[in-house]
Design a protein around this motif. Structure first.
Motif, short mmCIF file in Angstrom:
data_model
loop_
_atom_site.label_atom_id
_atom_site.label_comp_id
_atom_site.label_asym_id
_atom_site.label_seq_id
_atom_site.Cartn_x
_atom_site.Cartn_y
_atom_site.Cartn_z
N GLU A 107 45.55 36.57 24.86
CA GLU A 107 45.58 35.15 24.52
C GLU A 107 46.64 34.87 23.47
N GLU A 108 46.85 35.83 22.55
CA GLU A 108 47.82 35.62 21.48
C GLU A 108 49.23 35.46 22.02
N THR A 109 49.59 36.25 23.02
CA THR A 109 50.94 36.17 23.58
C THR A 109 51.00 35.25 24.80
N GLN A 110 49.87 34.63 25.13
CA GLN A 110 49.78 33.77 26.32
C GLN A 110 50.13 34.53 27.59
N ASP A 111 49.88 35.84 27.60
CA ASP A 111 50.13 36.66 28.79
C ASP A 111 48.84 36.68 29.60
N LYS A 112 48.68 35.70 30.48
CA LYS A 112 47.41 35.48 31.16
C LYS A 112 47.41 36.09 32.56
N GLY A 113 47.66 37.37 32.61
CA GLY A 113 47.55 38.10 33.87
C GLY A 113 46.20 38.76 33.94
N GLY A 114 46.15 40.04 33.55
CA GLY A 114 44.89 40.75 33.48
C GLY A 114 44.39 41.23 34.82
N LEU A 115 43.09 41.51 34.88
CA LEU A 115 42.44 41.94 36.12
C LEU A 115 42.05 40.71 36.93
N LEU A 116 42.50 40.67 38.17
CA LEU A 116 42.34 39.48 38.99
C LEU A 116 41.38 39.76 40.14
N GLY A 117 41.87 39.79 41.38
CA GLY A 117 40.99 39.86 42.53
C GLY A 117 40.42 41.23 42.82
N VAL A 118 39.36 41.23 43.63
CA VAL A 118 38.71 42.46 44.09
C VAL A 118 38.35 42.29 45.55
N ALA A 119 38.49 43.36 46.32
CA ALA A 119 38.12 43.35 47.73
C ALA A 119 37.52 44.70 48.10
N VAL A 120 36.28 44.68 48.52
CA VAL A 120 35.60 45.90 48.96
C VAL A 120 35.99 46.17 50.41
N SER A 121 36.27 47.42 50.73
CA SER A 121 36.59 47.79 52.11
C SER A 121 35.50 47.28 53.05
N PRO A 122 35.87 46.71 54.20
CA PRO A 122 34.87 46.20 55.14
C PRO A 122 33.91 47.27 55.66
N THR A 123 34.33 48.53 55.60
CA THR A 123 33.48 49.62 56.07
C THR A 123 32.93 50.45 54.91
N TRP A 124 32.98 49.90 53.70
CA TRP A 124 32.46 50.62 52.54
C TRP A 124 30.99 50.96 52.73
N ASN A 125 30.63 52.20 52.41
CA ASN A 125 29.22 52.61 52.44
C ASN A 125 28.83 53.46 51.24
N GLY A 126 29.78 53.69 50.34
CA GLY A 126 29.51 54.46 49.13
C GLY A 126 29.60 55.96 49.31
N THR A 127 29.77 56.41 50.56
CA THR A 127 29.86 57.86 50.82
C THR A 127 31.17 58.17 51.55
N THR A 128 31.19 58.01 52.86
CA THR A 128 32.40 58.32 53.61
C THR A 128 33.51 57.30 53.39
N ASP A 129 33.17 56.10 53.00
CA ASP A 129 34.15 55.09 52.62
C ASP A 129 33.74 54.52 51.28
N GLN A 130 34.52 54.86 50.26
CA GLN A 130 34.25 54.37 48.91
C GLN A 130 35.37 53.45 48.41
N ASP A 131 36.23 53.00 49.29
CA ASP A 131 37.42 52.26 48.87
C ASP A 131 37.10 50.85 48.41
N VAL A 132 37.61 50.52 47.22
CA VAL A 132 37.63 49.14 46.74
C VAL A 132 39.03 48.88 46.20
N PHE A 133 39.46 47.64 46.28
CA PHE A 133 40.83 47.29 45.94
C PHE A 133 40.82 46.20 44.88
N PHE A 134 41.82 46.25 44.00
CA PHE A 134 41.96 45.28 42.92
C PHE A 134 43.40 44.82 42.84
N MET A 135 43.60 43.60 42.34
CA MET A 135 44.93 43.16 41.96
C MET A 135 44.94 42.95 40.46
#
Length: 373
Positions: A107-135
């Protein structure tokens, strides 16, 4: 030609499900008939409209993205300022599951990027597919990264798409898997307007990529670019026909709701809102940024579009019409009741929305649950 909607503003007390109409909403759809804001208290409540709102969970700091976990009755929620990720259950119970490395926000430098979106893999199951994506916005760039999530904690860190020009503003940030199984990514122009029209640039675009970050098959230019000419798109949602809708933050004149099609040019910086420039595609609806606008994210419930707004501080309802490519009259809810609204997602298997407040201060933001009936 479309016309401005003129109707009275109504104050809303916090916690009430009252709704308001607002001036300066303009529809610009293909039907040629303008959709206008409706003074909803004067007419019966429309079917498939918000009927109630409640606080789901508290003590968040600027929640930005929401993505539900397949079969686990919970979602991952990102915090822009802290880069923390929470697992939030349907009953509101939440647990911090990790932090995404490299995200920068100040906030001090007005650099308002940071952690943005999230998308869980459509076939995520926590075991054979654990992929999650972030921007995220790092010190060097905006990037899409892949991590692993086993249902309890995040691990790993694999950047799959880097080099998207970053800035203190206009970073886009929404990511979501489409019905085709590919990952869509919104990118802003990073306050470098010319990038939006440069088809070789990743900025000012909606991108369509594989889980490895490569261009998805069938993209219109053989690159990652799906559509271009965007200023700062931050919302993505698909309707029941598979059409892609996006909300986009404009400059001084108009914010936009766009029906996004592959290869189309949405006009920025030549166009802000509607224009007659050759080769450009006009939005389906625009908002005045100072009158209920600055739309953040968009979701679909029962083929009705909902959009959160930042300066507008309200939730908009926009029914898709019988053509499937236009919207009917827009109606606003919760005007000013909860402050700035950003994060938005439909709850799988339920006619409910999760809505995140924004910028209320450290640990002061909420996730709200809106019931649609």
């Amino acid at each position: 030609m479309s016309r401005l909607a003129h109707s009275a503003l109504h104050r809303v007390r916090p916690g009430m499900a009252a709704l308001t109409a607002v001036t300066a909403v303009m529809a610009v759809g293909v039907s040629g008939q303008p959709a206008t804001a409706v003074d909803a208290p004067a007419v019966p409540r429309a079917a498939g409209a918000p009927s109630g709102i409640s606080t789901l969970t508290k003590q968040l700091t600027t929640p930005w993205g929401i993505s539900f976990l397949r079969g686990h009755k919970a979602a991952l929620v990102t915090e822009r300022d802290t880069a923390d990720v929470w697992k939030v259950a349907l009953d509101g119970a939440k647990k911090k599951v990790g932090t995404v490395p490299e995200a920068v926000w100040s906030e001090e430098t007005q650099d308002k990027g940071g952690l943005l979106g999230v998308a869980v893999s459509p076939t995520w199951n926590g075991t054979t597919d654990q992929d999650v994506f972030f921007m995220e916005t790092t010190r060097e760039d905006n990037r899409v990264v892949k991590m692993r999530f086993d249902g309890n904690k995040l691990s790993g860190y694999d950047p799959i798409l880097t080099g998207i020009t970053r800035d203190s503003q206009h970073n886009g940030g929404k990511i979501a898997f489409g019905p085709d199984g590919y990952l869509y990514v919104t990118t802003g122009d990073a306050q470098k307007r010319q990038l939006a029209q440069d088809k070789k640039s990743l900025n000012g675009k909606i991108l369509r990529i594989t889980k490895s970050g490569a261009a998805a098959p069938g993209n219109p230019f053989g690159t990652r670019v799906y559509s271009y000419g965007h200023r700062n798109p931050q919302g993505l949602a698909w309707d029941r026909a598979g059409h892609l809708w996006s909300t986009e933050i404009g400059a001084e004149k108009w914010d936009e709701l766009n029906l996004v099609k592959p290869g189309r040019n949405y006009g920025w910086p030549t166009c802000e809102g509607t224009c007659n420039a050759a080769g450009t595609t006009n939005p389906k609806m625009v908002w005045d940024p100072d009158e209920g606008g600055v739309p953040a994210q968009v979701a679909v419930v029962d083929n009705v579009l909902y959009a959160t707004t930042l300066s507008g501080r309200r939730l908009w309802r926009m029914p898709i019409d019988s053509t499937g490519e236009d919207v009917g009259p827009a109606t606003a809810y919760y005007n000013g009741a909860y402050g700035r609204l950003r994060a938005l997602a439909k709850v799988p298997g339920a006619d409910q929305l999760w809505v995140g407040t924004s910028d209320r201060g450290n640990d002061k933001d909420l996730l709200l649950k809106v019931t649609i009936k």
